[in-house]
Motif scaffolding. Structure first.
Motif, short mmCIF file in Angstrom:
data_model
loop_
_atom_site.label_atom_id
_atom_site.label_comp_id
_atom_site.label_asym_id
_atom_site.label_seq_id
_atom_site.Cartn_x
_atom_site.Cartn_y
_atom_site.Cartn_z
N LEU A 192 0.84 -1.24 -0.04
CA LEU A 192 0.04 -0.12 -0.08
C LEU A 192 0.74 1.18 -0.04
CD1 LEU A 192 -2.86 -1.28 2.53
CD2 LEU A 192 -3.03 -0.56 0.13
N VAL A 193 1.95 1.18 0.83
CA VAL A 193 3.02 2.49 0.80
C VAL A 193 3.40 2.66 -0.62
CG1 VAL A 193 5.13 3.18 1.54
CG2 VAL A 193 3.49 2.27 3.25
N GLN A 194 3.62 1.63 -1.35
CA GLN A 194 4.34 1.71 -2.80
C GLN A 194 3.20 1.97 -3.73
OE1 GLN A 194 5.44 -2.46 -3.09
NE2 GLN A 194 7.61 -1.95 -2.75
N LEU A 195 1.92 1.63 -3.62
CA LEU A 195 0.87 2.30 -4.49
C LEU A 195 0.51 3.71 -4.12
CD1 LEU A 195 -1.53 1.89 -6.19
CD2 LEU A 195 -2.90 1.33 -3.97
N PHE A 196 0.39 4.01 -2.92
CA PHE A 196 0.16 5.49 -2.66
C PHE A 196 1.39 6.45 -3.05
CE2 PHE A 196 -2.84 4.06 0.87
CZ PHE A 196 -3.76 3.80 -0.04
N ALA A 197 2.62 6.06 -3.07
CA ALA A 197 3.59 6.71 -3.29
C ALA A 197 3.93 6.86 -4.78
CB ALA A 197 5.01 6.07 -2.91
N GLU A 198 3.47 6.00 -5.42
CA GLU A 198 3.16 6.12 -6.93
C GLU A 198 2.09 6.72 -7.57
OE1 GLU A 198 3.60 2.11 -8.03
OE2 GLU A 198 6.02 1.79 -7.21
N ASN A 199 1.21 6.64 -6.68
CA ASN A 199 -0.29 7.14 -7.44
C ASN A 199 -0.93 7.96 -6.43
OD1 ASN A 199 -2.83 7.46 -8.29
ND2 ASN A 199 -2.76 4.98 -9.09
N PRO A 200 -0.84 9.21 -6.69
CA PRO A 200 -1.35 10.31 -5.59
C PRO A 200 -2.77 10.40 -5.76
CG PRO A 200 -0.30 11.33 -7.35
CD PRO A 200 0.05 9.74 -7.51
N VAL A 201 -3.34 9.93 -7.01
CA VAL A 201 -4.89 10.02 -7.00
C VAL A 201 -5.41 8.83 -6.22
CG1 VAL A 201 -6.84 9.52 -8.51
CG2 VAL A 201 -5.07 10.81 -9.47
N ALA A 202 -4.73 7.58 -6.49
CA ALA A 202 -5.27 6.50 -5.31
C ALA A 202 -5.33 6.93 -4.03
CB ALA A 202 -4.28 5.08 -5.58
#
Length: 237
Positions: A192-202
């Protein structure tokens, strides 16, 4: 640190509301709407705030200490606190992103910067320079416990996903923050940290959803026996 320093603003809002429509809008609702609007003012997302809360007659520091994770608690313990309030692991990681603004106190990050900060950050020159700055603010012993450092030193006054990018670099200010990415138990949280770091919209979408869930947590006693305070600092007499 000084999370209630702006309570004078809440006092002014409450006074205005009481003069216009006494006994209608609770302090809990005021704080929840104010939190949303404060996020918007620093570049964060909008979300609809359900209203109709009552104010507790028994709220206090002891209960807050029980339910709010501490700066040096481990990941599994932090997860258990969120789950006990009906919040998921995804909610926990998204809500932790609020640390993209605000500051931490020396007493809360001392063990981190004199502990495993070197190991998680990989000793690159930028991280070493940042760590040196933190240690100048917060010496290993003595000094002022209340000296502050930005939770997000990259964009401290802007609500964005920089917090998660800092965790990827191993530079989280608090042990409890870095645990989301570096803990051996953090398989789901690391993703989840990786997802949010890469995707600010998410991140924005999940943060908004999780804030609604957080704001809907109710104390059964308050639901049935709550009140609308006349002064947000005191229960009604």
């Amino acid at each position: 640190m000084n999370a209630l320093q702006g309570f004078r603003i809440i006092d002014r809002i409450k006074n205005k509301l009481e003069s216009e429509c006494p006994g209608v809008v609770s302090c809990a609702d005021i704080l929840t709407v104010a939190a949303r609007d404060a996020v918007i003012l620093v570049g964060g997302p909008y979300w609809d705030v359900p209203l109709g809360r009552k104010d507790s007659k028994t709220a206090g520091y002891a209960l807050a200490d029980i339910n709010i994770p501490g700066a040096n608690e481990g990941l599994l313990f932090i997860i258990s606190k969120f789950l006990s309030q009906g919040l998921s692991v995804t909610d926990m990681v998204a809500l932790s992103g609020a640390h993209t603004i605000g500051k931490g106190r020396c007493k809360n990050f001392r063990s981190r910067i004199y502990g495993d900060f070197d190991a998680t950050s990989g000793l690159n020159p930028v991280s070493e320079s940042h760590l040196s700055d933190l240690r100048s603010i917060c010496p290993a012993a003595g000094g002022e416990e209340n000296k502050e450092a930005d939770m997000d030193y990259v964009t401290p006054n802007f609500f964005d996903n920089s917090y998660y990018q800092i965790l990827l670099k191993g530079e989280g200010l608090l042990n409890s923050d870095q645990e989301l990415y570096s803990s051996v138990f953090g398989i789901q949280t690391r993703q989840l940290v990786q997802l949010f770091a890469e995707n600010p919209v998410a991140f924005f979408e999940q943060f908004s959803e999780s804030m609604v869930k957080l704001g809907n947590i109710t104390n059964p006693d308050t639901y049935f026996d709550g009140e609308v305070r006349k002064n947000c600092r005191f229960i009604n007499t």
